[in-house]
Design an enzyme around this catalytic site. Structure first.
Site, mmCIF file in Angstrom:
data_model
loop_
_atom_site.group_PDB
_atom_site.id
_atom_site.type_symbol
_atom_site.label_atom_id
_atom_site.label_comp_id
_atom_site.label_asym_id
_atom_site.label_seq_id
_atom_site.Cartn_x
_atom_site.Cartn_y
_atom_site.Cartn_z
ATOM 1 N N LYS A 39 0.980 -1.568 0.244
ATOM 2 C CA LYS A 39 -0.218 -0.207 -0.395
ATOM 3 C C LYS A 39 0.827 0.954 0.169
ATOM 4 C CE LYS A 39 -0.858 -0.465 5.117
ATOM 5 N NZ LYS A 39 -0.291 -1.258 6.516
ATOM 6 N N TYR A 249 17.769 30.242 6.526
ATOM 7 C CA TYR A 249 16.511 30.959 6.432
ATOM 8 C C TYR A 249 16.026 30.929 8.365
ATOM 9 C CZ TYR A 249 13.505 30.246 2.858
ATOM 10 O OH TYR A 249 13.121 30.258 1.218
HETATM 11 C C1 LIG Z 1 -0.281 -2.114 6.624
HETATM 12 C C2 LIG Z 1 -0.281 -3.274 7.052
HETATM 13 C C3 LIG Z 1 0.248 -4.227 7.622
HETATM 14 C C4 LIG Z 1 1.690 -3.625 6.761
HETATM 15 O O1 LIG Z 1 1.952 -3.719 8.340
HETATM 16 P P1 LIG Z 1 3.868 -3.173 8.947
HETATM 17 O O2 LIG Z 1 3.801 -2.796 10.440
HETATM 18 O O3 LIG Z 1 3.821 -1.895 7.930
HETATM 19 O O4 LIG Z 1 4.372 -4.256 8.671
HETATM 20 C C5 LIG Z 1 0.041 -5.099 7.897
HETATM 21 N N1 LIG Z 1 -1.454 -5.343 7.859
HETATM 22 C C6 LIG Z 1 -2.825 -5.206 8.095
HETATM 23 C C7 LIG Z 1 -4.115 -4.930 8.097
HETATM 24 C C8 LIG Z 1 -2.082 -3.480 7.301
HETATM 25 O O5 LIG Z 1 -2.746 -2.771 6.779
#
Ligand SMILES: *Cc1c(COP(=O)(O)O)cnc(C)c1O
Length: 347
Positions: A39, A249
């Protein structure tokens, strides 16, 4: 159109490290299979760069959050290997799942109804065991709508897997008590940190995200996970500062003596936030070039005392080992990946 000239910043991606991390997480998952959370454009590192590498390493279950993330992923892997974590909010979402062949994750009775009304088919089912993010309430497990689902992966998600707390065991117990109540093909609870919690959290499928991309959420994973993302930027200008001259800055740095400084082509828009200014540094062949003054929008000034031979156009690397960078900047390892800007990646 003329080809643009070479950029002055880039994100070096170590694809061998990415493949290594998936294989290592798959191995630590024991008899369970490791999937891959892809994702948010592979946590900011790029689906087109990362998904083929994860696929070729052996991953066969890919998790995205949004429906908008489906298309780029299914250009690299079969649609039936892609699961959409946010699930169908509307009949249009469900119709899109049917049309593409991706698998929705059902998170509520309402989503179960939307999916069944659209014709149903293979889906995953997320049970809330205490995080109170997305997921079906356990007391709804016996609802007839749920019995009508064709559940592939029965899953839950840990709230505190990166901590040593009783919450992990509590969620594990709740998940175990649900498993016999719902027919399914496989079970899954562990994210990256959950993999580090031990084999009783592995079930049939693990879902690492952060650790694939170099994150180390638990000490058990330290030494196994390799850095994947390395931001690099070129020096745009070298300047000679006299004692007392100010830099950047708000003029927060004052040169204590005559010194050489370099203006580096990277900044906020690339995801290098203010907190890097405090004790951050760039490196070049093992030499440290401390950041001086404030990140000044698109540019960062460094003290070049340790590398007097460097010139305009020479490249520096920002040390971006996620556990160390998180300590240094007070940003989380998730933030450090997902803030990296488009300009850095599309160069
Ligand atoms: C994002 C997500 C993961 C992965 O989690 P990490 O902590 O990045 O390993 C796994 N399961 C679900 C449901 C998620 O939303």
């Amino acid at each position: 159109m003329a080809e643009p000239p070479p950029p002055t910043l880039r994100l070096a991606l170590d694809k061998d490290a990415l493949a290594h991390n998936w294989r290592e997480l798959d191995r630590v998952s024991g008899s369970a299979e490791a999937g891959a959370a892809v994702k948010a454009d592979c946590y900011g590192l790029g689906v087109d760069q990362c998904v083929p590498t994860l696929r070729d390493a052996g991953a066969q279950q890919f998790f995205v959050a949004h429906w908008s993330e489906v298309e780029p992923v299914i250009s690299h892997v079969p649609a039936e290997q892609v699961r959409v974590l946010h699930g169908p909010l509307t009949s249009a979402d469900a119709a899109y799942a049917k049309a593409t062949g991706v698998v929705p994750v059902i998170n509520s009775l309402k989503q179960a109804k939307i999916w069944i009304d659209a014709g149903g088919g293979p889906c995953d089912l997320m049970i809330d065991t205490g995080i109170n993010r997305l997921g079906l309430e356990p007391e709804n497990a016996s609802d007839p709508l749920i019995a009508n689902l064709n559940v592939q992966t029965l899953m839950s998600h840990l709230a505190c897997a990166d901590e040593d707390t009783g919450m992990n065991e509590k969620q594990l117990e709740r998940f175990r008590s649900i498993i016999p109540q719902i027919s399914h093909r496989r079970t899954s609870i562990a994210n990256s940190a959950g993999i580090g919690l031990g084999s009783e959290f592995s079930f049939d499928l693990t879902r690492p995200g952060l650790a694939l991309y170099g994150g180390v959420p638990r000490p058990e994973l330290a030494g196994r996970i390799m850095q994947v993302a390395k931001p690099e930027a070129a020096i745009l200008q070298c300047r000679q500062l006299s004692a007392g001259e100010k830099v950047g800055y708000n003029s927060l740095y004052t040169a204590p003596a005559e010194m050489r400084a370099g203006v580096v082509s990277i900044g906020y828009a690339d995801g290098i936030l203010l907190s890097w200014g405090k004790s951050g540094y760039f490196v070049q062949q093992g030499r440290r070039l401390p950041i001086i003054g404030k990140v000044s929008m698109d540019m960062i000034v460094v003290d070049m005392s340790a590398a007097p031979d460097l010139r305009e156009g020479d490249w520096l690397e920002l040390p971006y080992s996620l556990p160390d960078a998180a300590q240094q900047t007070s940003l989380s390892q998730y933030e450090l990946l997902t803030v990296l800007g488009a300009r850095l990646k599309h160069s």
